[in-house]
Design an enzyme around this catalytic site. Structure first.
Site, PDB file in Angstrom:
ATOM      1  CD1 TRP A  20       0.375   0.448   3.339  1.00  0.00           C
ATOM      2  CD2 TRP A  20      -0.263  -1.667   3.103  1.00  0.00           C
ATOM      3  NE1 TRP A  20       0.843  -0.242   4.427  1.00  0.00           N
ATOM      4  CE2 TRP A  20       0.455  -1.551   4.317  1.00  0.00           C
ATOM      5  CE3 TRP A  20      -0.782  -2.917   2.750  1.00  0.00           C
ATOM      6  CZ2 TRP A  20       0.681  -2.636   5.166  1.00  0.00           C
ATOM      7  CZ3 TRP A  20      -0.550  -3.995   3.600  1.00  0.00           C
ATOM      8  CH2 TRP A  20       0.165  -3.853   4.778  1.00  0.00           C
ATOM      9  NE  ARG A  21       4.742   2.379   4.619  1.00  0.00           N
ATOM     10  CZ  ARG A  21       5.394   1.895   5.662  1.00  0.00           C
ATOM     11  NH1 ARG A  21       6.490   1.180   5.454  1.00  0.00           N
ATOM     12  NH2 ARG A  21       4.980   2.103   6.889  1.00  0.00           N
ATOM     13  CD  GLU A  33      -3.558   3.444   7.158  1.00  0.00           C
ATOM     14  OE1 GLU A  33      -3.632   3.205   8.384  1.00  0.00           O
ATOM     15  OE2 GLU A  33      -2.476   3.653   6.585  1.00  0.00           O
ATOM     16  CD  GLN A  38      -7.259  -1.918  18.588  1.00  0.00           C
ATOM     17  OE1 GLN A  38      -6.676  -2.629  19.408  1.00  0.00           O
ATOM     18  NE2 GLN A  38      -7.435  -0.627  18.785  1.00  0.00           N
ATOM     19  CG  LEU A  76      -7.984  -8.905  10.146  1.00  0.00           C
ATOM     20  CD1 LEU A  76      -6.523  -9.299  10.260  1.00  0.00           C
ATOM     21  CD2 LEU A  76      -8.249  -8.294   8.772  1.00  0.00           C
ATOM     22  N   GLY A  77     -10.518 -10.671  13.244  1.00  0.00           N
ATOM     23  CA  GLY A  77     -11.154 -10.131  14.441  1.00  0.00           C
ATOM     24  C   GLY A  77     -11.812  -8.782  14.228  1.00  0.00           C
ATOM     25  CE1 TYR A  78     -11.063  -5.293  18.882  1.00  0.00           C
ATOM     26  CE2 TYR A  78      -9.306  -6.405  17.693  1.00  0.00           C
ATOM     27  CZ  TYR A  78      -9.801  -5.849  18.858  1.00  0.00           C
ATOM     28  OH  TYR A  78      -9.031  -5.857  19.992  1.00  0.00           O
ATOM     29  CE1 TYR A 116      -3.007   6.331  11.469  1.00  0.00           C
ATOM     30  CE2 TYR A 116      -4.639   4.654  10.941  1.00  0.00           C
ATOM     31  CZ  TYR A 116      -3.339   5.123  10.881  1.00  0.00           C
ATOM     32  OH  TYR A 116      -2.383   4.400  10.228  1.00  0.00           O
ATOM     33  CG  ASP A 134      -0.603   5.490  14.651  1.00  0.00           C
ATOM     34  OD1 ASP A 134       0.286   6.280  15.076  1.00  0.00           O
ATOM     35  OD2 ASP A 134      -0.343   4.539  13.896  1.00  0.00           O
ATOM     36  CB  CYS A 198      17.235   6.813  18.442  1.00  0.00           C
ATOM     37  SG  CYS A 198      15.862   7.914  18.004  1.00  0.00           S
TER      38      CYS A 198
END
Length: 345
Positions: A20-21, A33, A38, A76-78, A116, A134, A198
Site C-alpha cells: 500500500w506504500r 488502514e 488493532q 482478523l477479528g473485530y 486517523y 495513532d 536513534c
C-alpha cells in the site's frame, strides 16, 4: 522542522516495502488502514492480498455478498470493521460513482472512518495537510517532547493532534505521516527501544530525563469482564455437526458457531445435560463428553472468554446438519477448535 526532516530522512533509509506504500489509490490505502487497526502488519498482510485479489476495486467489494466479505475477514477479528468496510464500499460505489472524497472532513462522514483513517487517506492520496495520530505517533511525540499527558484521557487527542500539526511538512504531508508512524513501529518501539542508535536521540527529552520507559502515560480505566462459554459440538450418525447463526448484535453478530450456553461460573456436565433435556434434542442425545483438549481462553478488547467444548452424540440425523462449512464465517474459537481437534471441517 529539524524533527520533520530527520524523521523523513530516517524513513527513506529504513521503511518497509509494503504494497500500500507503492500506490496512491485511495481504495488500497483505505483497505490497508482498516485492516491494520488493532492488527500487526504481518497478520494483516495476507488479508490485504486476499481482499485485493478477490475485490480488485471498491465496486467489486460493494457488489460482494456480506457473507463472503466476513468469510475472507475470518481470523482478523473485530468484525464490525468488515461490516463497516462493506457498507462504506457500497456508498462509495453506488452513491459516489466509485470515487473517494478527497477532503478530511468528507472522509469522516463515511462509516468506519475516524480521525486517523481520514487523515491517512487525505494525506497519502490527496496531499491534504492533516496529521495522523495513532499509537505510534503518541509514543514518538510523548517521548521526544517528554509529554506526560495521559493518552487515554479525553483531551489527549486534541493536544497531540495540535503538536503534530505544527510539525507536519507543508509539502508532502503524507510522507511525514508515513515516516512518524513507521518510526514508532520500528525504532521508537514500546519496550526497550534502541536509543543509542536513534537519529533523534540528541533532541529526545525522554532520553535526557531518563523517562523513555515510562512514556507515553496511559492509565487504563477499563475493567476486563470474564465470561464462560460452553459450545455444544453435536455429532450424528453421519458425523455431521450443527452450526447456528448468531443474532444481529454483538462482536460476532451474524457469524456461525456451535450452539452456545453462557454461564456465570465454570459449567459442569449436569448443566449441559439439563440444557439438553430442555432442548429439541431431549429425546435424541446419547452421551455427553467434555473435550478437555479443546479448552481455550480467548481475549477480546474488554472481555476474557473461558471456553469449553462438549461433544454430544445424537442417535439420529441432525436437521440442517453440516459436514463442511468452508463458506461460512466463523468466530476464531470455532476455527481454533477445528484446527486443534480435526474432527470437523
Amino acid at each position: 522542522m529539524d524533527f520533520a526532516f530527520q524523521i523523513t530522512d530516517w524513513y527513506h533509509q529504513n521503511k518497509r516495502n509494503l504494497p500500500w506504500r507503492n500506490t496512491r489509490n485511495p481504495y488500497h490505502i483505505w483497505l490497508s488502514e482498516i485492516m491494520l487497526q488493532q492488527t500487526r502488519v504481518a497478520q494483516g498482510l495476507p488479508y490485504y492480498y486476499a481482499f485485493t485479489e478477490a475485490f480488485p476495486t471498491v465496486t467489486d467489494l460493494a457488489k460482494a455478498p456480506e457473507e463472503r466479505v466476513l468469510k475472507l475477514w475470518q481470523g482478523l477479528g473485530y468484525y464490525s470493521r468488515a461490516r463497516n468496510l462493506h457498507q462504506t464500499a457500497q456508498k462509495i460505489a453506488f452513491e459516489f460513482n466509485g470515487q473517494f472524497p478527497e477532503s478530511y472532513q468528507e472522509l469522516l462522514k463515511l462509516k468506519g472512518i475516524g480521525n486517523y483513517t481520514a487523515a491517512a487517506i487525505a494525506s497519502f492520496c490527496f496531499d491534504q495537510k492533516v496529521p495522523v495520530v495513532d499509537g505510534n505517533v503518541y509514543r514518538v511525540l510523548a517521548r521526544y517532547f517528554a509529554m506526560d499527558t495521559d493518552i487515554a484521557s479525553s483531551g489527549a487527542y486534541k493536544e497531540f493532534f495540535a503538536l503534530a500539526n505544527e510539525l507536519i511538512l507543508d509539502e508532502n504531508p503524507g510522507l511525514f505521516n508515513q515516516a512518524i508512524m513507521e518510526f514508532g513501529a520500528l525504532q521508537c518501539v514500546p519496550k526497550s527501544p534502541n536509543c543509542n542508535q536513534c537519529p533523534l536521540s540528541s533532541g529526545c527529552l525522554a532520553k535526557a530525563k531518563q523517562k523513555v520507559n515510562v512514556l507515553p502515560v496511559k492509565i487504563s480505566k477499563t475493567k476486563v469482564q470474564e465470561k464462560h462459554f460452553n459450545y455444544i459440538f453435536f455429532e450424528d450418525d453421519l458425523e455431521q455437526t450443527l452450526l447456528v447463526q448468531r443474532s444481529n448484535s454483538g462482536i460476532w453478530k451474524k457469524l456461525y458457531e456451535f450452539p452456545l450456553i453462557e454461564t456465570a461460573e465454570v459449567a459442569t456436565e449436569d448443566v449441559i445435560i439439563n440444557w439438553l433435556n430442555k432442548s429439541e434434542y431431549q429425546k435424541q442425545w446419547l452421551s455427553v463428553t467434555q473435550l478437555i483438549s479443546a479448552e481455550i481462553s480467548h481475549r477480546l478488547t474488554h472481555r476474557l472468554l473461558h471456553i469449553k467444548f462438549w461433544k454430544v452424540r445424537i442417535k439420529s440425523q441432525l436437521n440442517n446438519g453440516l459436514s463442511r462449512a468452508s463458506a461460512l464465517a466463523l468466530p476464531t474459537p470455532i476455527v481454533i477448535f477445528n484446527f486443534m481437534n480435526k474432527q470437523w471441517s
